[in-house]
Design a protein around this motif. Structure first.
Motif, mmCIF file in Angstrom:
data_model
loop_
_atom_site.group_PDB
_atom_site.id
_atom_site.type_symbol
_atom_site.label_atom_id
_atom_site.label_comp_id
_atom_site.label_asym_id
_atom_site.label_seq_id
_atom_site.Cartn_x
_atom_site.Cartn_y
_atom_site.Cartn_z
ATOM 1 N N ALA A 1 -22.396 -3.157 -7.373
ATOM 2 C CA ALA A 1 -22.321 -2.904 -8.644
ATOM 3 C C ALA A 1 -21.177 -3.129 -9.983
ATOM 4 O O ALA A 1 -20.042 -3.453 -9.896
ATOM 5 C CB ALA A 1 -21.985 -1.179 -7.617
ATOM 6 N N GLY A 2 -21.781 -2.080 -10.653
ATOM 7 C CA GLY A 2 -20.599 -2.312 -11.646
ATOM 8 C C GLY A 2 -21.236 -1.812 -12.960
ATOM 9 O O GLY A 2 -22.278 -1.379 -13.078
ATOM 10 N N LYS A 3 -20.391 -1.319 -14.261
ATOM 11 C CA LYS A 3 -21.118 -1.257 -15.335
ATOM 12 C C LYS A 3 -20.731 -2.410 -16.393
ATOM 13 O O LYS A 3 -19.501 -2.886 -16.703
ATOM 14 C CB LYS A 3 -19.847 0.320 -15.523
ATOM 15 C CG LYS A 3 -20.659 1.046 -16.523
ATOM 16 C CD LYS A 3 -19.583 2.334 -16.349
ATOM 17 C CE LYS A 3 -18.110 1.735 -17.019
ATOM 18 N NZ LYS A 3 -17.621 3.247 -17.011
ATOM 19 N N PHE A 4 -21.802 -1.978 -17.283
ATOM 20 C CA PHE A 4 -21.425 -2.939 -18.009
ATOM 21 C C PHE A 4 -20.442 -2.772 -19.610
ATOM 22 O O PHE A 4 -21.007 -1.362 -20.139
ATOM 23 C CB PHE A 4 -22.847 -3.412 -18.933
ATOM 24 C CG PHE A 4 -22.661 -4.568 -19.845
ATOM 25 C CD1 PHE A 4 -22.606 -5.655 -19.578
ATOM 26 C CD2 PHE A 4 -23.379 -4.249 -21.623
ATOM 27 C CE1 PHE A 4 -22.158 -6.496 -20.983
ATOM 28 C CE2 PHE A 4 -22.887 -5.218 -22.323
ATOM 29 C CZ PHE A 4 -22.654 -6.334 -22.376
ATOM 30 N N VAL A 5 -19.532 -3.691 -20.006
ATOM 31 C CA VAL A 5 -18.111 -2.171 -20.730
ATOM 32 C C VAL A 5 -18.723 -3.395 -21.885
ATOM 33 O O VAL A 5 -17.753 -5.274 -21.712
ATOM 34 C CB VAL A 5 -17.289 -2.980 -20.153
ATOM 35 C CG1 VAL A 5 -16.596 -2.346 -21.268
ATOM 36 C CG2 VAL A 5 -16.504 -1.449 -18.831
ATOM 37 N N ASN A 6 -19.284 -3.254 -23.463
ATOM 38 C CA ASN A 6 -18.843 -3.792 -24.675
ATOM 39 C C ASN A 6 -17.488 -3.999 -25.535
ATOM 40 O O ASN A 6 -17.579 -3.147 -25.234
ATOM 41 C CB ASN A 6 -19.858 -3.761 -25.151
ATOM 42 C CG ASN A 6 -19.983 -4.860 -26.482
ATOM 43 O OD1 ASN A 6 -19.316 -5.250 -26.685
ATOM 44 N ND2 ASN A 6 -21.043 -4.968 -27.605
ATOM 45 N N MET A 7 -16.516 -4.931 -25.017
ATOM 46 C CA MET A 7 -15.790 -4.781 -25.732
ATOM 47 C C MET A 7 -15.088 -5.190 -27.845
ATOM 48 O O MET A 7 -14.737 -5.271 -27.610
ATOM 49 C CB MET A 7 -14.639 -5.866 -25.503
ATOM 50 C CG MET A 7 -13.835 -4.473 -23.426
ATOM 51 S SD MET A 7 -13.404 -5.977 -22.357
ATOM 52 C CE MET A 7 -15.125 -7.652 -22.655
ATOM 53 N N GLU B 1 -16.717 -4.294 -12.231
ATOM 54 C CA GLU B 1 -17.277 -4.105 -11.163
ATOM 55 C C GLU B 1 -17.357 -2.670 -10.171
ATOM 56 O O GLU B 1 -15.871 -3.088 -9.912
ATOM 57 C CB GLU B 1 -17.457 -5.264 -9.574
ATOM 58 C CG GLU B 1 -18.123 -6.524 -10.409
ATOM 59 C CD GLU B 1 -17.710 -7.072 -11.623
ATOM 60 O OE1 GLU B 1 -16.736 -7.072 -11.538
ATOM 61 O OE2 GLU B 1 -18.828 -7.285 -11.773
ATOM 62 N N GLU B 2 -17.877 -2.149 -9.525
ATOM 63 C CA GLU B 2 -17.119 -1.237 -8.469
ATOM 64 C C GLU B 2 -18.648 -1.188 -7.668
ATOM 65 O O GLU B 2 -19.452 -1.090 -7.051
ATOM 66 C CB GLU B 2 -17.804 -0.256 -9.346
ATOM 67 C CG GLU B 2 -16.926 0.146 -10.064
ATOM 68 C CD GLU B 2 -17.631 1.789 -11.279
ATOM 69 O OE1 GLU B 2 -18.846 1.903 -11.047
ATOM 70 O OE2 GLU B 2 -17.087 2.005 -12.506
ATOM 71 N N PHE B 3 -17.452 -1.758 -6.091
ATOM 72 C CA PHE B 3 -18.260 -2.311 -5.297
ATOM 73 C C PHE B 3 -18.673 -1.102 -4.153
ATOM 74 O O PHE B 3 -17.357 -0.947 -4.286
ATOM 75 C CB PHE B 3 -17.295 -3.577 -4.276
ATOM 76 C CG PHE B 3 -17.620 -5.343 -5.119
ATOM 77 C CD1 PHE B 3 -18.574 -5.456 -4.865
ATOM 78 C CD2 PHE B 3 -16.302 -5.561 -5.404
ATOM 79 C CE1 PHE B 3 -18.766 -7.242 -4.937
ATOM 80 C CE2 PHE B 3 -16.714 -6.961 -6.251
ATOM 81 C CZ PHE B 3 -18.011 -7.308 -6.270
ATOM 82 N N ASP B 4 -20.151 -1.002 -4.151
ATOM 83 C CA ASP B 4 -20.497 0.292 -3.083
ATOM 84 C C ASP B 4 -19.661 -0.279 -1.397
ATOM 85 O O ASP B 4 -20.731 -0.909 -0.736
ATOM 86 C CB ASP B 4 -21.623 0.061 -3.301
ATOM 87 C CG ASP B 4 -21.901 1.545 -2.826
ATOM 88 O OD1 ASP B 4 -21.135 1.841 -1.604
ATOM 89 O OD2 ASP B 4 -23.134 1.456 -3.181
ATOM 90 N N LYS B 5 -19.007 -0.293 -1.124
ATOM 91 C CA LYS B 5 -18.251 -0.526 0.412
ATOM 92 C C LYS B 5 -18.785 0.666 1.305
ATOM 93 O O LYS B 5 -19.223 1.338 1.436
ATOM 94 C CB LYS B 5 -16.728 -0.298 0.377
ATOM 95 C CG LYS B 5 -16.158 -0.343 1.785
ATOM 96 C CD LYS B 5 -15.037 -0.946 1.846
ATOM 97 C CE LYS B 5 -14.267 -1.394 3.061
ATOM 98 N NZ LYS B 5 -12.966 -0.925 3.036
#
Lengths: 256, 256
Positions: A210-216, A193-197
């Motif tokens: 907000a956020g970015k999907f990360v496949n590990m 998550e990257e919160f948009d403040k």
């Protein structure tokens, strides 16, 4: 009484979403369809149920072709109400979707589409959640239809093991670019998550998720691999969440 | 920097609930506590996240003993905001609860308490959800405290396997009536809903979700058995929902 299968259809994008309309059109070729779906979008509702508020159910006529009810609750509420208050017998299958956007890998946990399928599974109804990897409201669902039809018919023919429902995701590709269907496991992935403040006009801070999907997980047996390589992914999903492999180790702890 | 463990505390009954106050009082004896919890009750929210609305976070002082934030979102939102926006480092453990009411067997699926623990697990934080089998707001949590302390310390000492969190339920019995702690599997049980149908003053029908819990599983290795027989139940829970045992059979179907 009709000998055609009785099919319960729901979703989490709301009863007027193009995705559920595409799903209904396929189901009408297979059996007798009853739709019970949320009256408004419910994305990200996970397996929410309405315990402290009233639920409204309204008979609606959207295209005149099947019995339809819109519901003020969550996707899981729709299944509960359909089974207890609307349907005269247990449906032969429940299909949920087609979701506008992916429910692969960890998304299954947050998914209203899959929560409806799981709720049906808990009720002992064979169930499938379908999702297309395209978040647009005006996504094209035409190429999904033959896959939806085949998978639904296979479930009607073979049934599903007790406690298992299917999570089906379809790549956003033209029909002749899709290589086929793969049975997979859920990839290990998460959202960073990257919160948009922001600050509101009254000077108070608030956040947007907000956020970015990360496949590990690079495993070629995963849903993420299948989708990235042009396949439809089918993951059997269960609602017994017990991590059976962890029990032995926990029994060595000093808990008493 | 303190060498004491950093403990993130949340719940789904809301930040002022007696259950979370009891949990905080135990955690203050173990480590440095930060509370991020919903500003209002969120029961039945399942694994909901807030994707289409704004989130507010407010620093609050309830008893002057620890850093606390109330959040307008769901339990899962609280974990995401705590990790990304509040805490300077990853906490050593996350505890959720103590829930006012059971989260045993199938209730884990609908539980906001467990959804917070699962969200922490997805973030790689060892996590435990605690629930007391008493739905009363004024439930007595005193007898829970020694069990909460022991289990939390054991998790801090041993860690948890990747992808596993603990679902702990406590019977509503006096301390000396509790026989001990049992590691269990999730019982196969469900709710048989009996909707309470009413008519509002404007003449429109509405429903309240009611229902009866039905345990279909007499296994002595289940959480329901443990709780009914005076034990605290500990179920290891996972968020890989793949029904691995079903994959082989699905591969014999005509999906292509």
């Amino acid at each position: 009484m009709s000998k055609r299968p009785l099919i319960l259809v729901t979703n989490d994008d709301g009863i007027t979403a193009p995705g559920i309309r595409a799903l209904i059109s396929v189901m009408n070729t297979i059996g007798d369809v009853v739709v019970v779906a949320p009256d408004s979008p419910q994305s990200g509702m996970g397996h929410a149920i309405t315990v402290n508020a009233t639920l409204y159910l309204e008979k609606v006529d959207i295209d005149g072709k099947q019995l339809e009810y819109s519901c003020s609750g969550t996707p899981a509420d729709c299944i509960k109400l359909a089974v207890r208050e609307i349907l005269e017998r247990k449906p032969d299958i429940c299909v949920s979707g087609i979701n506008h956007g992916s429910n692969s890998s960890i998304n299954v946990i947050y998914s209203g589409t899959m929560s409806a399928a799981l709720e049906a599974g808990i009720e002992g109804i064979p169930a499938i959640g379908f999702s297309l990897l395209d978040y647009n409201w005006n996504a094209n669902f035409e190429h999904c239809k033959p896959f939806v039809e085949t998978i639904t018919k296979q479930v009607l023919e073979h049934g599903l093991s007790d406690g298992v429902v299917l999570n089906v995701n379809l790549p956003n590709l033209e029909k002749d670019k899709i290589k086929g269907v793969k049975v997979c496991r859920q990839a290990k992935a998460n959202w960073v998550e990257e919160f948009d403040k922001r600050t509101n006009p009254m000077g108070r801070d608030y956040y947007w998720l907000a956020g970015k999907f990360v496949n590990m997980d690079n495993g070629e047996d995963t849903d993420e691999w299948a989708l990235a390589n042009g396949y439809v992914s089918v993951v059997p999903v269960q609602f017994d969440l017990t991590a059976h492999h962890a029990i032995q180790k926990l029994n060595t702890w000093k808990l008493n």
